[in-house]
Design a protein around this motif. Structure first.
Motif, PDB file in Angstrom:
ATOM      1  N   PRO A 149      -6.753  -0.746   8.392  1.00  0.00           N
ATOM      2  CA  PRO A 149      -8.206  -0.985   8.635  1.00  0.00           C
ATOM      3  C   PRO A 149      -8.742  -2.160   7.524  1.00  0.00           C
ATOM      4  O   PRO A 149      -9.558  -2.882   7.916  1.00  0.00           O
ATOM      5  N   ILE A 150      -8.116  -2.250   6.439  1.00  0.00           N
ATOM      6  CA  ILE A 150      -8.204  -3.390   5.498  1.00  0.00           C
ATOM      7  C   ILE A 150      -8.043  -4.794   6.005  1.00  0.00           C
ATOM      8  O   ILE A 150      -8.944  -5.555   6.010  1.00  0.00           O
ATOM      9  N   GLY A 203     -12.547   1.713   6.069  1.00  0.00           N
ATOM     10  CA  GLY A 203     -11.742   0.424   5.661  1.00  0.00           C
ATOM     11  C   GLY A 203     -11.886  -0.816   5.966  1.00  0.00           C
ATOM     12  O   GLY A 203     -11.575  -1.798   5.481  1.00  0.00           O
ATOM     13  N   ILE A 260      -0.078   4.154   0.918  1.00  0.00           N
ATOM     14  CA  ILE A 260      -0.639   5.123   1.836  1.00  0.00           C
ATOM     15  C   ILE A 260      -0.108   4.511   3.430  1.00  0.00           C
ATOM     16  O   ILE A 260      -0.512   3.495   3.426  1.00  0.00           O
ATOM     17  N   GLU A 286      -9.337   8.913   2.452  1.00  0.00           N
ATOM     18  CA  GLU A 286      -8.074   8.219   2.276  1.00  0.00           C
ATOM     19  C   GLU A 286      -8.848   6.651   1.855  1.00  0.00           C
ATOM     20  O   GLU A 286      -8.345   6.210   0.754  1.00  0.00           O
ATOM     21  N   GLN A 287      -9.648   6.078   2.672  1.00  0.00           N
ATOM     22  CA  GLN A 287     -10.047   4.868   2.225  1.00  0.00           C
ATOM     23  C   GLN A 287     -11.031   4.815   0.998  1.00  0.00           C
ATOM     24  O   GLN A 287     -10.900   3.713   0.163  1.00  0.00           O
ATOM     25  N   GLU A 290      -7.781   3.688  15.022  1.00  0.00           N
ATOM     26  CA  GLU A 290      -9.187   3.130  14.802  1.00  0.00           C
ATOM     27  C   GLU A 290      -9.151   1.785  14.403  1.00  0.00           C
ATOM     28  O   GLU A 290     -10.138   0.871  14.975  1.00  0.00           O
ATOM     29  N   ALA A 291      -8.165   1.417  13.776  1.00  0.00           N
ATOM     30  CA  ALA A 291      -8.137  -0.236  13.399  1.00  0.00           C
ATOM     31  C   ALA A 291      -7.898  -1.174  14.485  1.00  0.00           C
ATOM     32  O   ALA A 291      -8.463  -2.067  14.824  1.00  0.00           O
ATOM     33  N   ASN A 297       0.847  -1.239   0.082  1.00  0.00           N
ATOM     34  CA  ASN A 297       0.148  -0.089  -0.220  1.00  0.00           C
ATOM     35  C   ASN A 297       1.012   1.245  -0.033  1.00  0.00           C
ATOM     36  O   ASN A 297       2.108   1.233   0.667  1.00  0.00           O
ATOM     37  N   MET A 327     -10.969  -1.454  16.818  1.00  0.00           N
ATOM     38  CA  MET A 327     -12.110  -2.080  16.278  1.00  0.00           C
ATOM     39  C   MET A 327     -11.773  -3.575  16.463  1.00  0.00           C
ATOM     40  O   MET A 327     -12.419  -4.442  16.856  1.00  0.00           O
ATOM     41  N   LEU A 334     -12.829   6.775   9.117  1.00  0.00           N
ATOM     42  CA  LEU A 334     -11.779   6.200   8.373  1.00  0.00           C
ATOM     43  C   LEU A 334     -11.409   4.787   8.703  1.00  0.00           C
ATOM     44  O   LEU A 334     -11.578   3.809   7.630  1.00  0.00           O
ATOM     45  N   GLY A 335     -11.572   4.355   9.994  1.00  0.00           N
ATOM     46  CA  GLY A 335     -11.281   3.028  10.330  1.00  0.00           C
ATOM     47  C   GLY A 335     -12.553   2.198   9.802  1.00  0.00           C
ATOM     48  O   GLY A 335     -12.209   1.009   9.018  1.00  0.00           O
ATOM     49  N   ALA A 345      -5.721   5.999  11.442  1.00  0.00           N
ATOM     50  CA  ALA A 345      -6.261   4.885  10.716  1.00  0.00           C
ATOM     51  C   ALA A 345      -5.501   3.498  11.763  1.00  0.00           C
ATOM     52  O   ALA A 345      -6.310   2.592  12.069  1.00  0.00           O
ATOM     53  N   ASN A 360      -8.458   6.475  -2.204  1.00  0.00           N
ATOM     54  CA  ASN A 360      -7.039   5.666  -2.549  1.00  0.00           C
ATOM     55  C   ASN A 360      -7.176   4.263  -2.424  1.00  0.00           C
ATOM     56  O   ASN A 360      -6.448   3.331  -2.841  1.00  0.00           O
ATOM     57  N   GLN A 361      -8.411   3.723  -1.719  1.00  0.00           N
ATOM     58  CA  GLN A 361      -8.213   2.299  -1.469  1.00  0.00           C
ATOM     59  C   GLN A 361      -9.407   1.588  -2.301  1.00  0.00           C
ATOM     60  O   GLN A 361      -9.331   0.974  -3.149  1.00  0.00           O
TER      61      GLN A 361
END
Lengths: 342, 332
Positions: free
Chosen positions: A140-141, B69, A134, B96-97, A174-175, A132, A178, B65-66, A171, B100-101
């Motif tokens: 998060p993905i 994603g 970024i 962003e997500q 946050e990720a 990635n 979660m 954002l999260g 991110a 860009n994603q």
């Protein structure tokens, strides 16, 4: 993946983790792949210097034990998300170097058919959902992939690789939160190589260890020497077991170092020659692993030579494959933007 | 036999579509802030959590954002998430997500993955929520190849286009005007889809084509009805999808009426009206134009709190009537 028989295991009782856990053949395979990562990146760098590859690239030379150690306990259908410094992750997860070279050369036989290049290298069939461009973009993905695993009950574990720079992105926070509240089978792997581009972690990060951040999300935070394969693999093993048992995520901080600059534009003005030299001479992950393998009797000089020769051939063949592969037809410039529908 | 048609509100139609999607496909699930027991900020998810459980109607932390994603990651790995932003303005936290994603992942990976994620954005002004909860940002996302961006204007289309979005293999962004949520209209029972990328002629006319989006479709229809008495016959094209845009329907309409007006709530400059106008200027319809193209869009300002000021920032029916009259008759 227990490779060693009981009798063999008993004789290795006092050795570090991986030498108890894996067979000699598996360990030699690890050395092979570490060399493959190193030589792949050296080969890519050389091709770049000779003008065969354009753009830029971020080399992970010096971080091979981290990629290999983390991926060691993963099954083929387990998944990873990777970073701009992701060549090692890609190879560790099972990619073929010839298709990686082809991608770097922008050819149709590359993993992304020439659309992604170094920064988006992926191998979806082997569970690599992609590098990635970024910082923290893949974290998060990975949590989403972990959510899929839990909802679809596939048992898959997802590893999210990222660098120290990502730990200051929103991110990341946050990720992790979660993944923790939903107890998802995700392993967050921070490869801390000391610098986010030129800015050291000491200057950028309020905590001493990035693993300390784990406390904020009620998950284990584990620090390993990222240049020692066995240490990394052991931590990954435990995190994978925890994830598979439904106990939730782990944050592993793998402390390591990149021998090369951030990217091809780096003039190395933020670190000393002595510092780089120290890591290269005294803490090179391949040298360290090779010494242990020799010391514990898993391999001899002849065996090492054979691995080096085989890797050299694989790299040469890979570059030839990339050179000989076709470039994309200009008329396909808009392909893959949307899914082709019948 | 045709499916039974009932009157449902726009919000009820969306809720019904989500329920049908979840009934039909166990991979479909909902994520968003306060969409569970709270029912969503605009009560669109309503009681779905009681029917489908917290496993499939997932309250996220306040992490746009999260959360976006996570939806992207779930979509890439086999699930079919429908992600609700509480307000479309909060897309700015998740750009962003989205950009860009979600939009680029299939492309960057050479077609090896698809990203079948649906994102829903309650948008627009008129609720007194002021500058950070009233924006119309659809053109931002419409500028990104890889995304599909839709703006259903009726309960019927809200249901059918959401079901089309869920069935779509690519990321679909749905902008729902908040003032439409309570609007009622005929909605067939059961499963049906309204295709993405197809405009709809809401009213046929000879004198002027008005291309409108979302709530402006209704305002344009109201203006058209008022101008009928003056002998002005307006065709109203509901664009419905802004990417990919249904150019042919607009071109054919302009060739018939020889006049074009674009009406949209988002800030006028660099918006959908600019795109539609330029598209017509580049097309064979250009030669048919009898008058300059007119754009009615939002004022060049954030949305103000004061209700009179708020109304003044976006095109209203009298504005459309006046502009249409001038365009057709040359007098205000």
């Amino acid at each position: 993946m227990a490779g060693a028989s009981k009798a063999v295991a008993d004789s290795r009782a006092n050795l570090p983790f991986v030498y108890r856990q894996y067979s000699a053949e598996q360990l030699k395979q690890v050395l092979h792949k570490m060399y493959l990562i190193r030589r792949f990146e050296e080969g890519a760098e050389e091709c770049y210097t000779r003008g065969l590859i354009h753009g830029t690239m971020h080399l992970s030379i010096g971080q091979e034990a981290s990629a290999m150690g983390i991926c060691m306990p993963l099954a083929e259908d387990d998944q990873i998300t990777s970073t701009h410094r992701g060549h090692g992750h890609c190879i560790a997860k099972g990619a073929e170097v010839k298709r990686m070279f082809a991608e770097f050369f922008g050819k149709t036989t590359g993993y992304c058919k020439g659309r992604g290049g170094s920064m988006h290298i992926a191998d979806v069939a082997k569970g690599n959902l992609g590098a990635n461009g970024i910082v923290a973009g893949g974290i998060p993905i990975a949590v989403g992939a972990g959510l899929s695993s839990k909802m679809m009950k596939t048992g898959k574990v997802v590893v999210s690789f990222f660098g120290d720079g990502a730990n200051n992105e929103g991110a990341f926070h946050e990720a992790l939160n979660m993944a923790a509240i939903w107890k998802l089978p995700v392993i967050f792997v921070c490869e801390n190589n000391g610098y986010g581009m030129s800015t050291s972690t000491a200057r950028s990060t309020a905590v001493k260890n990035i693993a300390d951040r784990a406390a904020a999300y009620s998950m284990p935070g584990v620090i390993v020497n990222g240049n020692i394969f066995s240490e990394v693999a052991e931590a990954s093993h435990q995190a994978v077991a925890r994830a598979r048992a439904g106990e939730g995520p782990t944050l592993i901080e793998s402390k390591t170092y990149r021998h090369r600059g951030h990217s091809k534009s780096d003039r190395n003005r933020y670190r000393t020659k002595e510092e780089i030299e120290d890591w290269m001479s005294n803490r090179d992950p391949i040298t360290l692993f090779e010494s242990e393998l020799r010391e514990f009797g898993f391999i001899d000089d002849k065996g090492i030579e054979a691995i080096r020769d085989a890797v050299a051939q694989e790299i040469a063949d890979g570059i030839e494959f990339a050179k000989a592969s076709p470039s994309p037809d200009i008329r396909t410039v808009q392909d893959y933007v949307y899914t082709e529908q019948a | 036999m045709d499916a039974m048609v009932r009157e449902l509100s726009y919000a009820q139609a969306i809720q019904e579509a989500m329920a049908i999607a979840m009934d039909m496909d166990e991979r479909v699930f909902l994520m968003g802030e306060d969409i569970g027991v709270y029912g969503g900020a605009f009560q669109v998810t309503g009681d779905l959590v009681e029917r489908y459980g917290t496993e499939r109607v997932i309250d996220t932390p306040i992490s746009e954002l999260g959360g976006a994603g996570v939806a992207v990651g779930a979509a890439v790995t086999g699930m079919r998430p429908i992600f609700e932003f509480q307000f479309s303005d909060f897309a700015t936290l998740a750009m962003e997500q989205i950009v860009n994603q979600a939009a680029k992942m299939r492309f960057m990976l050479g077609g090896e993955v698809s990203v079948p994620v649906v994102m829903r954005f309650p948008a627009g002004s008129g609720t007194g929520a002021a500058a950070q909860h009233s924006q119309s940002l659809e053109a931002w996302l419409g500028h990104v190849p890889g995304l599909k961006v839709i703006q259903p204007a009726t309960p019927h289309d809200a249901k059918g286009m959401l079901l089309a979005a869920v069935a779509d293999p690519d990321p679909v962004m749905i902008f729902e005007h908040k003032l439409l949520y309570k609007m009622k209209g005929p909605v067939p029972e059961g499963y049906y889809t309204v295709p993405i990328g197809k405009a709809d002629i809401r009213r046929e006319g000879r004198d002027l084509t008005i291309v409108a989006t979302s709530i402006m479709v209704h305002k344009a229809l109201e203006a058209a009805a008022a101008l009928e008495a003056e002998g002005i016959d307006i065709e109203v094209v509901d664009l419905r999808t802004i990417r990919p845009m249904d150019k042919q329907t607009v071109i054919d309409s302009v060739k018939k009426t020889s006049r074009l007006m674009c009406v949209y709530e988002a800030v006028k400059t660099l918006g959908i009206g600019a795109e539609v106008s330029a598209m017509i200027a580049e097309s064979e319809a250009f030669d048919y134009l009898d008058a300059p193209i007119v754009r009615l869009g939002g004022a060049e300002t954030p949305i103000p709190y004061n209700p009179e000021l708020e109304k003044a920032t976006v095109p209203q029916v009298p504005d459309i009537i006046a502009a249409a009259r001038e365009l057709v008759k040359g007098v205000r």
